[in-house]
Design an enzyme around this catalytic site. Structure first.
Site, short mmCIF file in Angstrom:
data_model
loop_
_atom_site.label_atom_id
_atom_site.label_comp_id
_atom_site.label_asym_id
_atom_site.label_seq_id
_atom_site.Cartn_x
_atom_site.Cartn_y
_atom_site.Cartn_z
N HIS A 69 0.79 -1.17 -0.10
CA HIS A 69 0.21 -0.04 -0.27
C HIS A 69 0.99 1.66 -0.25
O HIS A 69 1.71 1.38 0.73
CB HIS A 69 -0.98 -0.05 1.02
CG HIS A 69 -1.50 -1.26 0.71
ND1 HIS A 69 -2.32 -1.87 2.32
CD2 HIS A 69 -2.81 -1.27 -0.11
CE1 HIS A 69 -3.68 -2.62 1.64
NE2 HIS A 69 -3.52 -2.70 0.96
N GLU A 72 1.32 4.29 2.74
CA GLU A 72 2.12 3.75 4.04
C GLU A 72 3.48 4.27 4.26
O GLU A 72 4.57 2.93 4.37
CB GLU A 72 2.21 1.86 4.13
CG GLU A 72 0.48 2.08 4.21
CD GLU A 72 -0.32 1.05 4.07
OE1 GLU A 72 0.27 -0.19 4.71
OE2 GLU A 72 -2.12 0.54 4.20
N ARG A 127 -3.14 4.48 -2.60
CA ARG A 127 -3.22 3.62 -1.60
C ARG A 127 -2.46 2.16 -3.14
O ARG A 127 -2.09 1.57 -2.23
CB ARG A 127 -4.32 3.41 -0.67
CG ARG A 127 -4.25 1.84 -0.78
CD ARG A 127 -6.06 1.68 0.96
NE ARG A 127 -6.24 0.15 0.28
CZ ARG A 127 -6.04 -0.62 1.75
NH1 ARG A 127 -6.01 0.03 2.50
NH2 ARG A 127 -6.59 -1.64 1.45
N HIS A 196 3.04 -3.21 6.76
CA HIS A 196 1.36 -2.42 6.45
C HIS A 196 1.82 -1.69 7.50
O HIS A 196 2.88 -1.68 8.68
CB HIS A 196 0.47 -3.01 6.41
CG HIS A 196 -0.03 -3.29 4.75
ND1 HIS A 196 -0.71 -3.36 3.99
CD2 HIS A 196 -0.02 -5.27 4.84
CE1 HIS A 196 -1.15 -4.36 3.04
NE2 HIS A 196 0.18 -5.06 3.68
N GLU A 270 1.44 -4.57 11.04
CA GLU A 270 0.79 -3.28 11.19
C GLU A 270 1.77 -2.19 12.09
O GLU A 270 1.47 -2.39 13.65
CB GLU A 270 -0.48 -3.03 11.57
CG GLU A 270 -1.93 -3.50 10.67
CD GLU A 270 -2.03 -2.97 8.75
OE1 GLU A 270 -1.90 -1.68 9.28
OE2 GLU A 270 -2.75 -3.74 8.29
#
Lengths: 309, 94
Positions: A69, A72, A127, A196, A270
């Protein structure tokens, strides 16, 4: 040629700067690091993977990717820092040395180069990929909904204008197909770690269904240790668990595809943060984020090394 | 280059399943300029929503009318982006 010693790991960089730095890393560690092109993006940018190998043929391998993505940015920055850490740690750090004496590590730092370039040139909040969708004015596919693992199910969208658009069919995106081809072609990848941001979690299969994965207990224990070791650095609290149980059911994700295709150690991070900056994490947090993520990555890599299958 | 002057990120805390469903409606409408940074998921997990300045009143009105509690996570997205760019330029000079 620039030098890895003058590269600012505490700053965000453009695609060209990162690709140039990758060449420098290869140049500085020629017997350990090489650059492999695994395909090209929709807009014909090369998809590069850094290969860390001390020799042998078709050794067991660990795959890491960052930046699938594009917005990020902390993830690509952590990818750069991590690649440098591995390159400079071999022969110095016993854990890195032990891993690389037996296994290869592959890192794809910019998994979505078109999107990343677009975040620098036009829309910082982009994204998805940049592929054109027939019959729609909306651009791009969510490359973390495009995998052949429950493709088309909950948590993905059939609307090309959605940020969660899954694409017309599984692996429609060249960026995804390239990874599929590489991992399947390699045939000996034992771990996939996809990075991510943000929300401070360490997740594992399944994402597309709530049933526990056959290796749930082992993955859960490993995730627990990893987030515990991560927290020892700066006290950053991560949650962990299966994607479906921890956040929501999300079909067509990287880690589910990897798990479904025989990669037992399949995780997604994440990274920071919760409730402050989101995708706009200030660059002064790059090195702290990478530093705290490292022991967790190392836990997973060492576990893979010590639990061959 | 797209700018985000006055755009805000709202940190939304749904109270029950009904509010989560309502929040998902915002996503289903998929106005390209309103997008979730963190999607509404399960209770206990906040959602973060990027809202352009032109739709702030409408979206905040929607949240207020359904008693969905929220706070402003980022007051002005462009200010952070300007800061980010300034830091990158400084790093390059160094």
């Amino acid at each position: 040629r620039s030098s890895t010693s003058t590269f600012d790991f505490g700053s965000y960089h453009t695609l060209d700067e990162i690709y140039d730095w990758m060449n420098t890393l290869v140049h500085d560690h020629p017997t350990l690091v090489s650059k492999v092109q695994i395909g090209q993006s929709y807009e014909s940018r090369p998809l590069y993977v850094l290969k860390f190998s001390t020799g042998g043929s078709n050794r067991s391998a660990i795959w890491l990717d960052t930046g699938i993505h594009s917005r990020e940015w902390i993830t690509q920055a952590v990818g750069v820092w991590t690649a440098n850490k591995i390159a400079t740690g071999y022969g110095q750090d016993p854990s890195i040395t032990a891993i690389l004496d037996s296994m290869d590590v592959f890192i794809e730092i910019i998994a979505n180069p078109d999107g990343f370039a677009f975040t620098h040139s036009t829309d910082r909040m982009w994204r998805k990929t940049r592929s054109i969708n027939a019959g729609s004015h909306c651009i791009g596919v969510d490359p973390n909904r495009n995998w052949d693992a429950g493709f088309g199910g909950s948590g993905s969208s059939s609307n090309p204008c959605s940020e969660l658009y899954r694409g017309p069919y599984a692996h429609s995106e060249g960026e995804v197909q390239a990874i599929v081809d590489f991992i399947c072609g390699h045939g000996n990848v034992k771990a996939v770690i996809s990075i991510h941001s943000y929300s401070q979690m360490l997740l594992f299969p399944y994402g597309y269904k709530t049933a526990p994965a056959p290796n749930h207990q082992e993955l859960n224990e490993l995730a627990k240790k990893a987030v515990s070791d991560l927290a020892t650095i700066f006290g950053t609290k991560y949650t962990y668990g299966s994607i479906a149980e921890t956040i929501y059911v999300a079909a067509g994700t990287t880690v589910d595809w990897a798990y479904k295709n025989g990669v037992k150690y399949s995780f997604t991070f994440e990274l920071r943060d919760t409730g402050h900056y989101g995708f706009l994490l200030p660059s002064n947090q790059i090195i702290p984020t990478a530093t705290e993520t490292w022991p967790a990555l190392l836990d997973i890599m060492i576990h893979v090394l010590e639990h061959p299958y | 280059k797209k700018t985000f002057v006055g755009d805000q990120v709202l940190h939304i805390t749904p109270r029950d399943e009904e509010q989560i469903t309502l929040l998902r409606l915002l996503d289903d409408q998929t106005h390209p300029e309103v997008n979730y940074w963190r999607h509404p998921s399960i209770l206990g997990h906040p959602a973060d929503l990027l809202v352009p300045s032109s739709r702030l009143q409408e979206i905040k009105g929607f949240l207020d009318s359904h008693n969905i509690s929220y706070s402003t996570m980022i007051e002005d997205v462009q200010k952070l982006l300007d800061e980010e760019m300034k830091t990158m330029i400084k790093s390059r000079r160094t």
